[in-house]
Design an enzyme around this catalytic site. Sequence first.
Site, PDB file in Angstrom:
ATOM      1  N   SER A  19      38.250  44.716  48.011  1.00 29.03           N
ATOM      2  CA  SER A  19      38.822  43.793  48.767  1.00 29.03           C
ATOM      3  C   SER A  19      40.207  43.946  48.982  1.00 29.03           C
ATOM      4  O   SER A  19      40.855  44.722  48.090  1.00 29.03           O
ATOM      5  CB  SER A  19      38.815  42.422  48.010  1.00 29.03           C
ATOM      6  N   TYR A  52      39.521  35.897  41.184  1.00 32.26           N
ATOM      7  CA  TYR A  52      38.854  36.778  42.260  1.00 32.26           C
ATOM      8  C   TYR A  52      39.786  37.843  42.404  1.00 32.26           C
ATOM      9  O   TYR A  52      39.384  39.106  42.441  1.00 32.26           O
ATOM     10  CB  TYR A  52      38.622  36.111  43.448  1.00 32.26           C
TER      11      TYR A  52
END
Length: 251
Positions: A136, A149
């Site tokens: 990501s 995350y």
Amino acid sequence: MSLEGRHALVTGGGTGIGLAIARALATAGATVTITGRRANVLGEAGDIHGLNPVMMDVTVESSIIDAVQRATRAHGPITICVANAGIAEGRALQKTELSFWRRIMQTNLDGAFLTIRECLQGMQTEGWGRVIAVASVAGLRGLKGAPAYTASKHGLVGLIRGLSEDYLGTDITFNALCPGYTDTDIVLQNTESIAARAGISPDAARELMISANRHGRLIDPAEVGAAALWLCEPGAESVNGQAIEIAGGQV
């Protein structure tokens, strides 16, 4: 059909980015195994797109070992491994219990490590392999409101870079794809979560995510699929140890 004769395994391959990557690889001739925890989702994706579903839970080591072995027995050594399965949830640090932290790490980082470890056996046997981790933009910079995350995706990029050094000089490459906000079910889930945390409307929450992408729109999952396919095709042999941004501009 540049990937004819190759066997690819894509975790979380029943929906979203994973399905887009699986379809791209299959279109190029690869035999594609998709894994996940929902039999109905995997079965539907397999029937529609000609993919081979195998149940697998990336948070359970024995499940990963068993799934890779079953896929290998059915279709031969896995030479393309796409570690895509993951969860995207935000929570402020002071509201992050250890159980939440561990769940994020177990899914996003431990699951990728175990999947890659098991799939590497086939690549070493065949003398060729492509490992792609779906990270990501949060693997390259901090994502506000999501420290767990962010840490998991930074760890995933670090894993890929470390492995690329270990296998230099071989025909096995390791790369990470780092998409921005992508038009998948995860964005829908995050829309509701952000709206609740920030006290704003779902439309405003969605606009926050869209504006985070430099070109002002959500990424199409097919764009990530095309990037994954490129890494597996002839001509990308020297692309190794990279974290490739798919975010509409510089992160």
